[in-house]
Write a protein that holds these residues in place. Structure first.
Motif, mmCIF file in Angstrom:
data_model
loop_
_atom_site.group_PDB
_atom_site.id
_atom_site.type_symbol
_atom_site.label_atom_id
_atom_site.label_comp_id
_atom_site.label_asym_id
_atom_site.label_seq_id
_atom_site.Cartn_x
_atom_site.Cartn_y
_atom_site.Cartn_z
ATOM 1 N N ASP A 132 21.908 17.135 31.565
ATOM 2 C CA ASP A 132 21.949 18.474 31.793
ATOM 3 C C ASP A 132 23.271 19.002 32.619
ATOM 4 O O ASP A 132 23.312 20.021 33.290
ATOM 5 N N GLN A 133 24.289 18.270 32.153
ATOM 6 C CA GLN A 133 25.594 18.723 32.636
ATOM 7 C C GLN A 133 26.482 19.133 31.533
ATOM 8 O O GLN A 133 26.546 18.333 30.457
ATOM 9 N N ASP A 134 26.941 20.352 31.425
ATOM 10 C CA ASP A 134 27.594 20.795 30.319
ATOM 11 C C ASP A 134 29.259 20.425 30.260
ATOM 12 O O ASP A 134 29.880 20.248 31.286
ATOM 13 N N PHE A 135 29.765 20.165 29.225
ATOM 14 C CA PHE A 135 31.062 19.461 28.839
ATOM 15 C C PHE A 135 31.762 20.370 27.766
ATOM 16 O O PHE A 135 30.983 20.478 26.913
ATOM 17 N N SER A 136 33.198 20.790 27.985
ATOM 18 C CA SER A 136 33.744 21.688 26.857
ATOM 19 C C SER A 136 35.039 21.129 26.748
ATOM 20 O O SER A 136 35.695 20.789 27.754
ATOM 21 N N TYR A 137 35.583 20.851 25.587
ATOM 22 C CA TYR A 137 37.012 20.706 25.044
ATOM 23 C C TYR A 137 37.753 21.532 24.267
ATOM 24 O O TYR A 137 36.818 22.081 23.348
ATOM 25 N N SER A 148 47.699 23.036 23.304
ATOM 26 C CA SER A 148 47.427 23.012 24.654
ATOM 27 C C SER A 148 45.930 22.257 24.678
ATOM 28 O O SER A 148 45.105 22.773 23.917
ATOM 29 N N LEU A 149 45.602 21.441 25.486
ATOM 30 C CA LEU A 149 44.221 20.979 25.960
ATOM 31 C C LEU A 149 43.566 21.450 26.944
ATOM 32 O O LEU A 149 44.305 21.376 28.093
ATOM 33 N N PHE A 150 42.393 21.724 26.912
ATOM 34 C CA PHE A 150 41.842 22.314 28.128
ATOM 35 C C PHE A 150 40.458 21.551 28.200
ATOM 36 O O PHE A 150 39.729 21.340 27.446
ATOM 37 N N VAL A 151 40.008 21.147 29.331
ATOM 38 C CA VAL A 151 38.651 20.496 29.746
ATOM 39 C C VAL A 151 37.558 21.527 30.709
ATOM 40 O O VAL A 151 38.167 22.040 31.628
ATOM 41 N N ASN A 152 36.754 21.830 30.128
ATOM 42 C CA ASN A 152 35.467 22.541 30.863
ATOM 43 C C ASN A 152 36.289 24.039 31.188
ATOM 44 O O ASN A 152 36.795 24.593 30.291
#
Length: 432
Positions: A132-137, A148-152
């Protein structure tokens, strides 16, 4: 199973909108309207993730042995007049019941053209939810090919380097994964899950290969059926001859559906003498004939039936014109096959078709409550001035269509009325 698909500036499509994909999804429409493009977009990603070159960002094809389609150049994929000169593919998937860390996710990529003319990812994003926790890359292209790299929802990137370039559309380089630190492991698992979903797509095209008179069996089960279904007989041979708990299961299932379609009573594998060669024979009305000697409809539908039971549970099968060379009853029975197998084997079917009989039977199955509008979807694709347009066909719980496009399957009632009118006019003239 695929849940959603969206294309932007992809060939004939400005924007498909969010296309919901159900266990049985049917694509109908006029010729050259853009139906096949919906399927081709998924196969473009599949042939990319299977490319031997891990640095490639999108494999437009050209390898006749390993690729599904040759899309040509960037200009052949980009919708004419698109501004900016980018196209986009987005899909989501879900694998319910799978004992895996990641069983759902979303992929989105925007593609442009590099100075060299090659396709280059402008933006790639993978999203999932764990406990139930969202993660985005996300990887964003910068000047001179750096990413460039971005997290959440971070506004500050984790760095920008050429070494961070996405690989095969759905993965990050080892250097990028290492840079992400503890977040890198989840990102790696997510890209692997997306890759598995794409690799699990099974495609059967509209042109199926004619059968041979006999076959050599190599004593193994094939790993794929082939886009023209040429491995279907190998699947049936393995079903009949391999010693396992599932012996004859696929062969008997295919035979059963051939009988329901009234195109054959039974299918049988026979050894030719004491040789290593085998033939497939068809029983029909007391006559036994080699598959090569029966009507072409049997050989053309055989790969369709075989792939329904060959596909691993939980996979997605993409079919183009499965009804080719079949009589009306057999065409309508395909709808029953798709609904039945999707229920029992959890196999998803995305079907491009021109068959009124297949469509009408699916309506009847909804009316009979054999399936529901939650389990099947139908879309009509037509060509407009600005490109392809998609219309979801709305069925009520009785299978009645509320928004059918005019005269797509012809005007059946109108034809009947016209025939009756002409008959009465002719009889009137004949009685004078």
């Amino acid at each position: 199973m695929l849940k959603h698909l969206q294309l932007k500036n992809f060939k004939a499509w400005s924007d498909t909108g969010d296309v919901a994909l159900k266990p049985v999804t049917m694509l109908l429409g006029t010729n050259s309207s853009g139906k096949s493009t919906l399927i081709q977009s998924l196969l473009l990603l599949k042939q990319t993730v299977q490319s031997p070159d891990r640095t490639i960002q999108l494999n437009l094809g050209g390898d006749e042995l390993n690729d599904f389609f040759n899309f040509g150049e960037f200009e052949n994929v980009l919708k004419q007049g698109a501004s900016p000169r980018h196209f986009e593919i987005q899909f989501s998937y879900e694998r319910p019941g799978k004992e895996e860390r990641i069983n759902s996710g979303q992929f989105r990529a925007v593609y442009g053209q590099a100075g060299s003319g090659a396709v280059a990812i402008q933006s790639m994003q993978l999203t999932t939810s764990v406990k139930d926790q969202d993660f985005s890359y996300r990887a964003e292209r910068r000047d001179k090919g750096a990413y460039s790299l971005f997290v959440n929802q971070e506004s500050q990137s984790r760095g920008a380097k050429r070494d961070f370039a996405p690989e095969r559309s759905i993965a990050l380089s080892a250097h990028a994964i290492q840079t992400l630190g503890t977040d890198g492991a989840l990102m790696e698992d997510l890209s692997l899950a997306v890759r598995r979903e794409l690799e699990g797509l099974i495609y059967l095209g509209p042109l199926r290969r004619k059968p041979e008179r006999d076959y050599v069996w190599n004593k193994s089960k094939p790993g794929e059926i082939g886009i023209d279904g040429h491995k279907a007989i190998d699947v049936l041979l393995a079903s009949a001859l391999l010693r396992s708990d599932e012996r004859n299961l696929t062969l008997d299932s295919v035979s059963g559906w051939l009988k329901k379609m009234k195109v054959a009573d039974k299918l049988e594998v026979r050894q030719i003498g004491r040789s290593s060669r085998y033939e497939v024979v068809v029983h029909k009305d007391g006559v036994v004939a080699n598959l090569r000697d029966v009507g072409i409809g049997v050989s053309q539908v055989l790969p369709v039936l075989t792939v329904a039971f060959f596909a691993p549970e939980g996979s997605t099968v993409l079919l183009e014109e499965p009804e080719i060379h079949l009589h009306p009853l057999a065409q309508s029975m395909l709808a029953e096959l798709f609904v039945d197998v999707s229920k029992k084997r959890k196999v998803q079917f995305i079907v491009e078709t021109h068959s009124e009989h297949l469509f009408r039977r699916l309506q009847t199955l909804v009316a009979k409550e054999t399936t529901t509008t939650e389990k099947c979807a139908m879309y009509f694709v037509e060509k407009g001035r600005q490109g392809a347009k998609l219309r979801e066909l709305i069925l009520d719980s009785y299978g009645r269509l509320t928004n059918w496009p005019d005269n797509f399957f012809g005007d059946t009632l109108g034809e009947t009325r016209e025939q009756a009118k002409l008959m009465f006019e002719r009889k009137k003239r004949e009685t004078k």
